[in-house]
Design an enzyme around this catalytic site. Structure first.
Site, PDB file in Angstrom:
ATOM      1  N   ALA A 134       0.879  -1.161   0.000  1.00 52.03           N
ATOM      2  CA  ALA A 134       0.000   0.000   0.000  1.00 52.03           C
ATOM      3  C   ALA A 134       0.918   1.214   0.000  1.00 52.03           C
ATOM      4  O   ALA A 134       1.740   1.375   0.899  1.00 52.03           O
ATOM      5  CB  ALA A 134      -0.891   0.010   1.236  1.00 52.03           C
TER       6      ALA A 134
ATOM      7  N   GLY B 116       4.661  -0.965  -4.464  1.00 49.27           N
ATOM      8  CA  GLY B 116       5.657  -2.018  -4.304  1.00 49.27           C
ATOM      9  C   GLY B 116       6.308  -2.245  -5.655  1.00 49.27           C
ATOM     10  O   GLY B 116       5.623  -2.275  -6.689  1.00 49.27           O
TER      11      GLY B 116
ATOM     12  N   GLY C  11      17.892   8.247 -15.551  1.00 44.67           N
ATOM     13  CA  GLY C  11      16.821   9.228 -15.457  1.00 44.67           C
ATOM     14  C   GLY C  11      16.550   9.910 -16.782  1.00 44.67           C
ATOM     15  O   GLY C  11      16.474   9.274 -17.837  1.00 44.67           O
ATOM     16  N   GLY C  12      16.450  11.234 -16.737  1.00 44.18           N
ATOM     17  CA  GLY C  12      16.137  12.000 -17.942  1.00 44.18           C
ATOM     18  C   GLY C  12      17.222  11.976 -18.987  1.00 44.18           C
ATOM     19  O   GLY C  12      16.992  12.392 -20.132  1.00 44.18           O
TER      20      GLY C  12
ATOM     21  N   GLY D  94      18.527   9.262 -20.155  1.00 42.37           N
ATOM     22  CA  GLY D  94      18.470   7.985 -20.865  1.00 42.37           C
ATOM     23  C   GLY D  94      19.206   6.911 -20.116  1.00 42.37           C
ATOM     24  O   GLY D  94      18.849   6.575 -18.992  1.00 42.37           O
TER      25      GLY D  94
ATOM     26  N   ASP E 158      10.341   1.270 -12.267  1.00 46.94           N
ATOM     27  CA  ASP E 158       9.569   0.024 -12.317  1.00 46.94           C
ATOM     28  C   ASP E 158       8.797  -0.074 -13.626  1.00 46.94           C
ATOM     29  O   ASP E 158       8.685  -1.148 -14.220  1.00 46.94           O
ATOM     30  CB  ASP E 158       8.597  -0.046 -11.141  1.00 46.94           C
ATOM     31  CG  ASP E 158       9.287   0.071  -9.800  1.00 46.94           C
ATOM     32  OD1 ASP E 158      10.479  -0.272  -9.702  1.00 46.94           O
ATOM     33  OD2 ASP E 158       8.625   0.508  -8.842  1.00 46.94           O
TER      34      ASP E 158
ATOM     35  N   MET F 150       5.351   8.141 -17.484  1.00 42.79           N
ATOM     36  CA  MET F 150       5.019   7.877 -16.084  1.00 42.79           C
ATOM     37  C   MET F 150       5.393   9.047 -15.180  1.00 42.79           C
ATOM     38  O   MET F 150       4.655   9.381 -14.255  1.00 42.79           O
ATOM     39  CB  MET F 150       5.726   6.597 -15.634  1.00 42.79           C
ATOM     40  CG  MET F 150       5.460   6.202 -14.191  1.00 42.79           C
ATOM     41  SD  MET F 150       3.713   5.797 -13.907  1.00 42.79           S
ATOM     42  CE  MET F 150       3.800   5.291 -12.175  1.00 42.79           C
TER      43      MET F 150
ATOM     44  N   GLY G 125       1.532   9.300  -8.672  1.00 41.07           N
ATOM     45  CA  GLY G 125       1.067   7.980  -8.246  1.00 41.07           C
ATOM     46  C   GLY G 125       2.014   6.884  -8.676  1.00 41.07           C
ATOM     47  O   GLY G 125       3.094   7.136  -9.229  1.00 41.07           O
TER      48      GLY G 125
END
EC number: 2.7.1.15
Length: 292
Positions: free
Chosen positions: A11, A38, A207-208, A210, A240, A270, A275
């Site tokens: 959660a 998770g 990250g940004g 690549g 993820d 994403m 979220g």
């Protein structure tokens, strides 16, 4: 083919804060939400939304039926998620105004997955299927050995980084996915170079910027890949999402570079959302996305 994911189910309790707190500081959150998360669940949802068949191996407590139901809604096979005495795992996530995050995890049921679940689940696997593992559960070495014996490929997302967990599975996996900081930690903890890790394919995300591919077939020479440019609002779950999409692409027979490109697009989309598992984009959204 099928992706078998031995992974965590949490959660996610997410709080929007003006900045990440420093030691001794108390902050008021602007908002709070609860969602499915998770690393394991995120990757299962991402792979399922990328049109792969995904079977999740995991555990929840008596309070976790909602999480199992949510995974089912997103297309994940949940037959091998069991209920245990421990409470469902959870994460406390702080997200600042620039989209950076700080996370505290309570493992709970994720560290109480019964070992006999592995045999029951993987007895259904077929040669050429893929096992995915991360560091938020136990039993990774046992699962990897069993998968290898059954002719499965093994992918390892070495996060959150734990030196002992990484050393236990390095020689048992075919694909290693981790970010640049985790790569530095792994090399420092293991004392190994790429050639000594026993993994054919290593993918390092940055990250940004690549990331880079290191392949045994190319003598480990770095091959750069780019990621679409976006303005991030929340980086939680982006890695993820990348991993789930990557493995879904490979499972469907995509060449590695094409699977990485798809995964990079999914990860970029994403980070424009607040979220975790509940907002991972589906394949149609990723393919239709237009980046600046």
């Amino acid at each position: 083919m099928t992706i078998w994911n031995l992974g965590s189910i949490n959660a996610d309790l997410s709080y929007s804060v003006p900045h990440l707190p420093v030691p001794g500081e108390t902050l008021a959150a602007a908002s709070m939400s609860r969602g499915l998360g998770g690393k394991g669940a995120n990757m299962s949802v991402a792979a399922a939304r990328a049109a792969a068949r995904v079977v999740h191996l995991g555990a929840v407590g008596a309070d976790g039926a909602w999480a199992v139901g949510r995974l089912m809604e997103y297309g994940v096979d949940t037959r091998h998620i069991v209920e245990v005495d421990e409470a469902t795992g959870h994460a406390i996530i702080l997200v600042d105004g620039q989209g950076e995050n700080s996370i505290v995890i309570h493992h709970g049921a994720n560290h109480a997955i019964p070992q006999d679940l592995l045999g029951r689940a993987l007895s259904e696997a077929e040669t050429g299927d893929l096992l995915l593992i991360q560091n938020e559960t136990l039993l990774q070495p046992e699962a990897a050995r069993m998968a290898r014996e059954l002719g499965l490929r093994v992918a390892y997302a070495a996060a959150p980084f734990e030196a002992e967990a990484a050393r236990a599975v390095l020689g048992l996996c075919d694909i290693l996915v981790l970010n640049a900081i985790e790569m530095e930690q792994l090399q420092a903890a293991s004392g190994l170079g790429l050639a000594g890790m026993g993994v054919e394919t290593v993918i390092v995300t940055e990250g940004g910027r690549g990331g880079r591919l290191h392949l045994a077939a190319n003598d480990w020479e770095a091959e750069r890949f780019e990621t679409p440019k976006v303005t991030p609002v929340d980086t939680t779950g982006a890695g993820d999402t990348f991993t789930g999409y990557l493995l879904a692409g490979l499972d469907r027979g995509m060449p590695l570079r094409q699977a990485v490109e798809l995964a990079s697009r999914a990860g970029a989309l994403m980070v424009t959302r607040h979220g975790t598992a509940d907002v991972i984009p589906d394949l149609k959204e990723v393919q239709a996305a237009r980046f600046g």
